[in-house]
Design a protein around this motif. Structure first.
Motif, PDB file in Angstrom:
ATOM      1  N   GLN A   6       0.820  -1.216   0.000  1.00 29.72           N
ATOM      2  CA  GLN A   6       0.000   0.000   0.000  1.00 29.72           C
ATOM      3  C   GLN A   6       0.849   1.259   0.000  1.00 29.72           C
ATOM      4  OE1 GLN A   6      -2.885  -0.151   3.151  1.00 29.72           O
ATOM      5  NE2 GLN A   6      -3.743  -2.080   2.450  1.00 29.72           N
ATOM      6  N   LYS A   7       1.864   1.298   0.878  1.00 26.05           N
ATOM      7  CA  LYS A   7       2.734   2.471   0.975  1.00 26.05           C
ATOM      8  C   LYS A   7       4.022   2.307   0.176  1.00 26.05           C
ATOM      9  CE  LYS A   7       1.408   3.504   5.740  1.00 26.05           C
ATOM     10  NZ  LYS A   7       1.897   3.654   7.111  1.00 26.05           N
ATOM     11  N   ILE A   8       4.445   1.058   0.021  1.00 25.61           N
ATOM     12  CA  ILE A   8       5.726   0.762  -0.616  1.00 25.61           C
ATOM     13  C   ILE A   8       5.592  -0.437  -1.541  1.00 25.61           C
ATOM     14  CG2 ILE A   8       7.248   1.740   1.153  1.00 25.61           C
ATOM     15  CD1 ILE A   8       6.880  -1.927   1.289  1.00 25.61           C
ATOM     16  N   ASN A   9       6.600  -0.624  -2.370  1.00 27.58           N
ATOM     17  CA  ASN A   9       6.750  -1.841  -3.164  1.00 27.58           C
ATOM     18  C   ASN A   9       8.118  -2.416  -2.828  1.00 27.58           C
ATOM     19  OD1 ASN A   9       4.304  -1.451  -4.600  1.00 27.58           O
ATOM     20  ND2 ASN A   9       5.342  -0.080  -6.011  1.00 27.58           N
ATOM     21  N   LEU A  10       8.258  -3.717  -2.944  1.00 26.75           N
ATOM     22  CA  LEU A  10       9.566  -4.356  -2.849  1.00 26.75           C
ATOM     23  C   LEU A  10       9.941  -4.778  -4.261  1.00 26.75           C
ATOM     24  CD1 LEU A  10       9.106  -6.667   0.291  1.00 26.75           C
ATOM     25  CD2 LEU A  10       9.845  -4.280   0.196  1.00 26.75           C
ATOM     26  N   ARG A  11      11.179  -4.438  -4.650  1.00 29.78           N
ATOM     27  CA  ARG A  11      11.599  -4.755  -6.020  1.00 29.78           C
ATOM     28  C   ARG A  11      13.093  -5.035  -6.060  1.00 29.78           C
ATOM     29  NH1 ARG A  11      14.573  -0.667  -7.967  1.00 29.78           N
ATOM     30  NH2 ARG A  11      14.077   1.500  -7.493  1.00 29.78           N
ATOM     31  N   TYR A  12      13.502  -5.659  -7.176  1.00 31.22           N
ATOM     32  CA  TYR A  12      14.920  -5.890  -7.424  1.00 31.22           C
ATOM     33  C   TYR A  12      15.655  -4.553  -7.446  1.00 31.22           C
ATOM     34  CZ  TYR A  12      14.099 -10.737  -8.872  1.00 31.22           C
ATOM     35  OH  TYR A  12      13.768 -12.059  -8.911  1.00 31.22           O
ATOM     36  N   GLY A  91      15.474 -19.814   5.604  1.00 30.25           N
ATOM     37  CA  GLY A  91      16.250 -18.666   5.170  1.00 30.25           C
ATOM     38  C   GLY A  91      16.373 -17.655   6.291  1.00 30.25           C
ATOM     39  N   VAL A  92      17.312 -16.730   6.099  1.00 31.45           N
ATOM     40  CA  VAL A  92      17.599 -15.692   7.085  1.00 31.45           C
ATOM     41  C   VAL A  92      17.044 -14.357   6.604  1.00 31.45           C
ATOM     42  CG1 VAL A  92      19.436 -14.462   8.313  1.00 31.45           C
ATOM     43  CG2 VAL A  92      19.732 -16.863   7.732  1.00 31.45           C
ATOM     44  N   LEU A  93      16.376 -13.666   7.495  1.00 28.60           N
ATOM     45  CA  LEU A  93      15.785 -12.369   7.206  1.00 28.60           C
ATOM     46  C   LEU A  93      16.725 -11.265   7.673  1.00 28.60           C
ATOM     47  CD1 LEU A  93      13.092 -10.865   6.393  1.00 28.60           C
ATOM     48  CD2 LEU A  93      12.555 -10.909   8.831  1.00 28.60           C
ATOM     49  N   GLY A  94      16.870 -10.236   6.860  1.00 32.12           N
ATOM     50  CA  GLY A  94      17.629  -9.052   7.242  1.00 32.12           C
ATOM     51  C   GLY A  94      16.965  -7.825   6.641  1.00 32.12           C
ATOM     52  N   TYR A  95      17.128  -6.670   7.287  1.00 32.85           N
ATOM     53  CA  TYR A  95      16.473  -5.466   6.795  1.00 32.85           C
ATOM     54  C   TYR A  95      17.057  -4.210   7.420  1.00 32.85           C
ATOM     55  CZ  TYR A  95      13.929  -6.507  11.100  1.00 32.85           C
ATOM     56  OH  TYR A  95      13.603  -6.828  12.391  1.00 32.85           O
ATOM     57  N   TRP A  96      16.860  -3.105   6.741  1.00 33.01           N
ATOM     58  CA  TRP A  96      17.146  -1.771   7.283  1.00 33.01           C
ATOM     59  C   TRP A  96      16.273  -0.778   6.532  1.00 33.01           C
ATOM     60  CZ3 TRP A  96      18.762   2.058   4.026  1.00 33.01           C
ATOM     61  CH2 TRP A  96      19.335   1.660   2.817  1.00 33.01           C
ATOM     62  N   LEU A  97      16.054   0.367   7.163  1.00 26.29           N
ATOM     63  CA  LEU A  97      15.215   1.419   6.591  1.00 26.29           C
ATOM     64  C   LEU A  97      15.836   2.770   6.923  1.00 26.29           C
ATOM     65  CD1 LEU A  97      12.445   2.002   5.168  1.00 26.29           C
ATOM     66  CD2 LEU A  97      11.460   2.179   7.459  1.00 26.29           C
ATOM     67  N   GLY A  98      15.838   3.683   5.964  1.00 29.40           N
ATOM     68  CA  GLY A  98      16.356   5.028   6.193  1.00 29.40           C
ATOM     69  C   GLY A  98      15.676   5.692   7.386  1.00 29.40           C
ATOM     70  N   LYS A  99      16.450   6.446   8.147  1.00 27.65           N
ATOM     71  CA  LYS A  99      15.990   7.013   9.423  1.00 27.65           C
ATOM     72  C   LYS A  99      14.734   7.874   9.290  1.00 27.65           C
ATOM     73  CE  LYS A  99      17.845   9.395  13.458  1.00 27.65           C
ATOM     74  NZ  LYS A  99      19.052  10.045  13.991  1.00 27.65           N
ATOM     75  N   LYS A 100      14.646   8.673   8.245  1.00 27.53           N
ATOM     76  CA  LYS A 100      13.489   9.575   8.143  1.00 27.53           C
ATOM     77  C   LYS A 100      12.184   8.829   7.814  1.00 27.53           C
ATOM     78  CE  LYS A 100      13.678  11.375   3.416  1.00 27.53           C
ATOM     79  NZ  LYS A 100      13.843  12.595   2.633  1.00 27.53           N
ATOM     80  N   HIS A 102      11.335   5.965   9.537  1.00 27.04           N
ATOM     81  CA  HIS A 102      10.977   5.177  10.714  1.00 27.04           C
ATOM     82  C   HIS A 102       9.631   5.625  11.287  1.00 27.04           C
ATOM     83  CE1 HIS A 102      15.323   3.779  11.859  1.00 27.04           C
ATOM     84  NE2 HIS A 102      15.009   3.515  10.601  1.00 27.04           N
ATOM     85  N   ARG A 103       8.980   4.718  11.986  1.00 28.24           N
ATOM     86  CA  ARG A 103       7.731   4.965  12.719  1.00 28.24           C
ATOM     87  C   ARG A 103       6.574   5.421  11.825  1.00 28.24           C
ATOM     88  NH1 ARG A 103       9.465   3.494  17.271  1.00 28.24           N
ATOM     89  NH2 ARG A 103      11.229   4.334  18.394  1.00 28.24           N
ATOM     90  N   GLN A 104       6.553   4.879  10.604  1.00 29.12           N
ATOM     91  CA  GLN A 104       5.463   5.186   9.675  1.00 29.12           C
ATOM     92  C   GLN A 104       4.767   3.916   9.189  1.00 29.12           C
ATOM     93  OE1 GLN A 104       6.753   7.889   6.510  1.00 29.12           O
ATOM     94  NE2 GLN A 104       8.313   8.718   7.872  1.00 29.12           N
ATOM     95  N   GLY A 105       5.128   2.779   9.766  1.00 28.00           N
ATOM     96  CA  GLY A 105       4.529   1.517   9.362  1.00 28.00           C
ATOM     97  C   GLY A 105       5.144   0.922   8.103  1.00 28.00           C
ATOM     98  N   ILE A 106       6.196   1.541   7.594  1.00 25.04           N
ATOM     99  CA  ILE A 106       6.799   1.092   6.337  1.00 25.04           C
ATOM    100  C   ILE A 106       7.500  -0.249   6.515  1.00 25.04           C
ATOM    101  CG2 ILE A 106       8.599   1.618   4.645  1.00 25.04           C
ATOM    102  CD1 ILE A 106       7.745   4.602   4.991  1.00 25.04           C
ATOM    103  N   MET A 107       8.301  -0.382   7.572  1.00 27.17           N
ATOM    104  CA  MET A 107       9.010  -1.653   7.760  1.00 27.17           C
ATOM    105  C   MET A 107       8.033  -2.772   8.096  1.00 27.17           C
ATOM    106  SD  MET A 107      11.691  -3.294   7.293  1.00 27.17           S
ATOM    107  CE  MET A 107      12.994  -2.137   7.086  1.00 27.17           C
ATOM    108  N   SER A 108       6.958  -2.462   8.798  1.00 26.44           N
ATOM    109  CA  SER A 108       5.936  -3.488   9.057  1.00 26.44           C
ATOM    110  C   SER A 108       5.361  -4.011   7.751  1.00 26.44           C
ATOM    111  CB  SER A 108       4.803  -2.917   9.921  1.00 26.44           C
ATOM    112  OG  SER A 108       5.235  -2.703  11.230  1.00 26.44           O
ATOM    113  N   GLU A 109       5.067  -3.102   6.837  1.00 25.89           N
ATOM    114  CA  GLU A 109       4.519  -3.511   5.545  1.00 25.89           C
ATOM    115  C   GLU A 109       5.540  -4.310   4.743  1.00 25.89           C
ATOM    116  OE1 GLU A 109       2.532  -1.602   1.529  1.00 25.89           O
ATOM    117  OE2 GLU A 109       2.597  -0.385   3.350  1.00 25.89           O
ATOM    118  N   ALA A 110       6.794  -3.865   4.764  1.00 23.46           N
ATOM    119  CA  ALA A 110       7.855  -4.589   4.039  1.00 23.46           C
ATOM    120  C   ALA A 110       8.030  -5.994   4.610  1.00 23.46           C
ATOM    121  CB  ALA A 110       9.169  -3.809   4.113  1.00 23.46           C
TER     122      ALA A 110
END
Length: 189
Positions: A6-12, A91-100, A102-110
């Motif tokens: 909804q807020k983001i897409n995951l892509r290559y 498999g192993v999960l790893g992730y990071w998100l740019g600081k600005k 954070h706290r917008q539900g983006i990583m939850s959606e990802a």
């Protein structure tokens, strides 16, 4: 490959994403939580990272996907299912998100999109993640999605001139399905 949210897409990742990766990961507050990212981070390291990701895609050893803003398609973070053992279905999960972002539900959606892909398309039985002991927000995010803390690797990682513990979290497909059913019922109520 593209996973639509909804807020983001995951892509290559593409070579042209290097600058946005660099801009979002170079922050000291981001790097301190990532065991395998050097500081200071440089643009050439983002270029090399993308090349390594593209090789892993081709061999299907990992699926490192850029977290892209819906409107601009700019990469603001990365989420990966890596170290794939397809016969063992893990498999192993790893992730990071740019600081600005954070706290917008983006990583939850990802995370939701990546788990759906991992348990659905890849048919994994188990996904696990390691979190540095000081990264409380990441540990809470994993717990929100049903991951269970399975252990602590004491003084496992060396970062910022000190050793830190690595917390190990795991999630089984059947636990994820149960958690999703409960969340769907809550959404309908």
């Amino acid at each position: 490959m593209k996973l639509i949210g909804q807020k983001i897409n995951l892509r290559y990742l593409k070579a042209s994403d290097a600058k946005s990766i660099y801009q979002n990961i170079k922050d000291r507050d981001i790097i301190r939580h990532l065991s395998n990212v050097p500081e200071p981070y440089q643009l050439k390291q983002a270029v090399e990272f993308i090349k390594r990701c593209q090789k892993k895609y081709k061999k299907q050893e990992a699926f490192p996907l850029g977290i892209a803003e819906k409107n601009s398609d700019q990469i603001i973070g990365v989420i990966t299912i890596a170290d794939l053992d397809l016969p063992g279905r893990r498999g192993v999960l790893g992730y990071w998100l740019g600081k600005k972002y954070h706290r917008q539900g983006i990583m939850s959606e990802a995370l939701q999109l990546m788990l759906d892909f991992s348990f659905g398309k890849l048919k994994l039985k188990r996904v696990w993640a390691e979190v540095m002991d000081h990264n409380i927000a990441s540990a809470l995010l994993l717990e929100k999605y049903g991951f269970q803390k399975e252990g602590c690797l004491r003084q496992h990682l060396y970062k910022n001139r000190r050793y830190c513990d690595s917390l190990v979290y795991g999630l089984l497909r059947e636990d994820y399905k149960i958690k999703n059913k409960k969340n769907a019922k809550k959404a309908k109520a």
